[in-house]
Design a protein around this motif. Sequence first.
Motif, PDB file in Angstrom:
ATOM      1  N   UNK A   1      24.378  -5.902  10.589  1.00 55.87           N
ATOM      2  CA  UNK A   1      23.579  -5.733   9.377  1.00 55.87           C
ATOM      3  C   UNK A   1      22.154  -5.346   9.740  1.00 55.87           C
ATOM      4  N   UNK A   2      21.489  -4.765   8.815  1.00 57.75           N
ATOM      5  CA  UNK A   2      20.125  -4.342   9.049  1.00 57.75           C
ATOM      6  C   UNK A   2      19.155  -5.368   8.482  1.00 57.75           C
ATOM      7  N   UNK A   3      17.924  -5.223   8.887  1.00 60.92           N
ATOM      8  CA  UNK A   3      16.872  -6.081   8.343  1.00 60.92           C
ATOM      9  C   UNK A   3      15.689  -5.210   7.956  1.00 60.92           C
ATOM     10  N   UNK A   4      15.025  -5.601   6.885  1.00 57.82           N
ATOM     11  CA  UNK A   4      13.777  -4.988   6.455  1.00 57.82           C
ATOM     12  C   UNK A   4      12.736  -6.096   6.510  1.00 57.82           C
ATOM     13  N   UNK A   5      11.732  -5.905   7.363  1.00 58.28           N
ATOM     14  CA  UNK A   5      10.702  -6.930   7.529  1.00 58.28           C
ATOM     15  C   UNK A   5       9.418  -6.459   6.856  1.00 58.28           C
ATOM     16  N   UNK A   6       8.978  -7.223   5.868  1.00 57.33           N
ATOM     17  CA  UNK A   6       7.724  -6.962   5.176  1.00 57.33           C
ATOM     18  C   UNK A   6       6.744  -8.037   5.639  1.00 57.33           C
ATOM     19  N   UNK A  97       3.930  -3.219   6.265  1.00 54.72           N
ATOM     20  CA  UNK A  97       2.877  -4.189   6.543  1.00 54.72           C
ATOM     21  C   UNK A  97       1.873  -4.200   5.389  1.00 54.72           C
ATOM     22  N   UNK A  98       1.585  -5.404   4.899  1.00 52.95           N
ATOM     23  CA  UNK A  98       0.632  -5.581   3.804  1.00 52.95           C
ATOM     24  C   UNK A  98      -0.550  -6.384   4.309  1.00 52.95           C
ATOM     25  N   UNK A  99      -1.740  -5.929   3.994  1.00 52.41           N
ATOM     26  CA  UNK A  99      -2.978  -6.649   4.317  1.00 52.41           C
ATOM     27  C   UNK A  99      -3.577  -7.172   3.017  1.00 52.41           C
ATOM     28  N   UNK A 153      -6.194  -1.913   9.842  1.00 48.75           N
ATOM     29  CA  UNK A 153      -5.926  -0.470   9.945  1.00 48.75           C
ATOM     30  C   UNK A 153      -4.447  -0.120  10.123  1.00 48.75           C
ATOM     31  N   UNK A 154      -3.632  -1.079  10.560  1.00 50.66           N
ATOM     32  CA  UNK A 154      -2.215  -0.810  10.790  1.00 50.66           C
ATOM     33  C   UNK A 154      -1.359  -1.134   9.564  1.00 50.66           C
ATOM     34  N   UNK A 155      -1.995  -1.610   8.493  1.00 47.34           N
ATOM     35  CA  UNK A 155      -1.259  -1.972   7.280  1.00 47.34           C
ATOM     36  C   UNK A 155      -0.889  -0.731   6.471  1.00 47.34           C
ATOM     37  N   UNK A 156       0.286  -0.768   5.868  1.00 46.38           N
ATOM     38  CA  UNK A 156       0.720   0.306   4.976  1.00 46.38           C
ATOM     39  C   UNK A 156       0.088   0.166   3.601  1.00 46.38           C
ATOM     40  N   UNK A 157      -0.243  -1.066   3.251  1.00 46.55           N
ATOM     41  CA  UNK A 157      -0.755  -1.384   1.924  1.00 46.55           C
ATOM     42  C   UNK A 157      -1.859  -2.414   2.070  1.00 46.55           C
ATOM     43  N   UNK A 158      -2.980  -2.171   1.434  1.00 44.50           N
ATOM     44  CA  UNK A 158      -4.097  -3.117   1.445  1.00 44.50           C
ATOM     45  C   UNK A 158      -4.356  -3.528  -0.004  1.00 44.50           C
ATOM     46  N   UNK A 159      -4.203  -4.819  -0.268  1.00 45.17           N
ATOM     47  CA  UNK A 159      -4.332  -5.351  -1.626  1.00 45.17           C
ATOM     48  C   UNK A 159      -5.496  -6.332  -1.661  1.00 45.17           C
ATOM     49  N   UNK A 160      -6.362  -6.206  -2.650  1.00 52.00           N
ATOM     50  CA  UNK A 160      -7.427  -7.176  -2.840  1.00 52.00           C
ATOM     51  C   UNK A 160      -6.831  -8.508  -3.266  1.00 52.00           C
ATOM     52  N   UNK A 173       4.939  -6.006  -5.495  1.00 55.44           N
ATOM     53  CA  UNK A 173       6.309  -5.646  -5.869  1.00 55.44           C
ATOM     54  C   UNK A 173       6.372  -4.199  -6.330  1.00 55.44           C
ATOM     55  N   UNK A 174       5.442  -3.770  -7.146  1.00 58.32           N
ATOM     56  CA  UNK A 174       5.404  -2.397  -7.611  1.00 58.32           C
ATOM     57  C   UNK A 174       5.285  -1.431  -6.426  1.00 58.32           C
ATOM     58  N   UNK A 175       4.416  -1.739  -5.491  1.00 57.13           N
ATOM     59  CA  UNK A 175       4.236  -0.866  -4.317  1.00 57.13           C
ATOM     60  C   UNK A 175       5.471  -0.848  -3.435  1.00 57.13           C
ATOM     61  N   UNK A 176       6.126  -2.000  -3.254  1.00 55.28           N
ATOM     62  CA  UNK A 176       7.329  -2.034  -2.428  1.00 55.28           C
ATOM     63  C   UNK A 176       8.464  -1.260  -3.074  1.00 55.28           C
ATOM     64  N   UNK A 177       8.567  -1.306  -4.386  1.00 63.50           N
ATOM     65  CA  UNK A 177       9.632  -0.577  -5.072  1.00 63.50           C
ATOM     66  C   UNK A 177       9.418   0.935  -5.005  1.00 63.50           C
ATOM     67  N   UNK A 178       8.154   1.359  -4.929  1.00 69.64           N
ATOM     68  CA  UNK A 178       7.858   2.782  -4.815  1.00 69.64           C
ATOM     69  C   UNK A 178       8.154   3.308  -3.417  1.00 69.64           C
ATOM     70  N   UNK A 179       8.066   2.413  -2.429  1.00 75.57           N
ATOM     71  CA  UNK A 179       8.234   2.840  -1.024  1.00 75.57           C
ATOM     72  C   UNK A 179       9.661   3.165  -0.681  1.00 75.57           C
TER      73      UNK A 179
END
Length: 179
Positions: A1-6, A97-99, A153-160, A173-179
Motif C-alpha cells: 500500500x502507499x502512504x501520503x505524508x502531510x 509540507x505545510x508551514x 522555504x521547503x513548505x508547499x503551503x504556508x498558512x497564517x 483542507x481546501x488547499x489539500x483537496x486542490x493539490x
Amino acid sequence: MTRTVVSVSGPPGAGKSTLVQALAGAMGGVVVEYDDYEVITSWPPDKVIAWLDAGAPLENAIAPGLHEALMAKTGLVFLETPFGRACPQTGGLITTSIWLECPNDVALARKIASLAALNVENKGFAAFMSGWLHAYEAFTRRALAVQRERVKPKADLCIGAEAGANDVLSRVILSLKKA
C-alpha cells in the motif's frame, strides 16, 4: 500500500498538534507526532546552545524510531514536526509540507497557556515556568530563527496560524483537496 505524508511544521504554540488532530478527524488518516520520538528537549541548555553554535545540524536533532513509525503507516498520514522536509531523517517521506506561520509572541503566549492548563495543580509550576522562559531567552528564540530559515522555504503551503483553529483547518483542507 502507499502512504501520503502531510507534514505540519511551525514554532511551538503555532497549532501543529491541534491541526494534525483536526485534519485526521476531518479527512481520515492517522497522526504521527515528532514529540513522541524526539530527544532534543531533554538536552541540557548548554548542549542546545552548543548545537546552535555549531550551525544547528538537523541530523543531530534525532528522533529515534520516527522514520520507522512513518514507514509502518499506510494511507493518509499527518506528521506533526518542527522540521518538515528539512529533517534529514524523514524529509524524503513527506508528500506535502505545510508551514504554520505564527509570530513568536503569539506562539509563546499559546505555549505558556497550554503549559499552565496542564499544570493547574502543580505547586512547582512557577519555578518550571521561570526556567522555561529563561530557556526561551537563552536559546529558544535562536532555534526558532533557524527553524524559520530552514523549514519554511521547503513548505508547499504556508498558512497564517494567528486565525482560529477552525479557519486554519478549513484553509488547509481546501488547499489539500486542490493539490
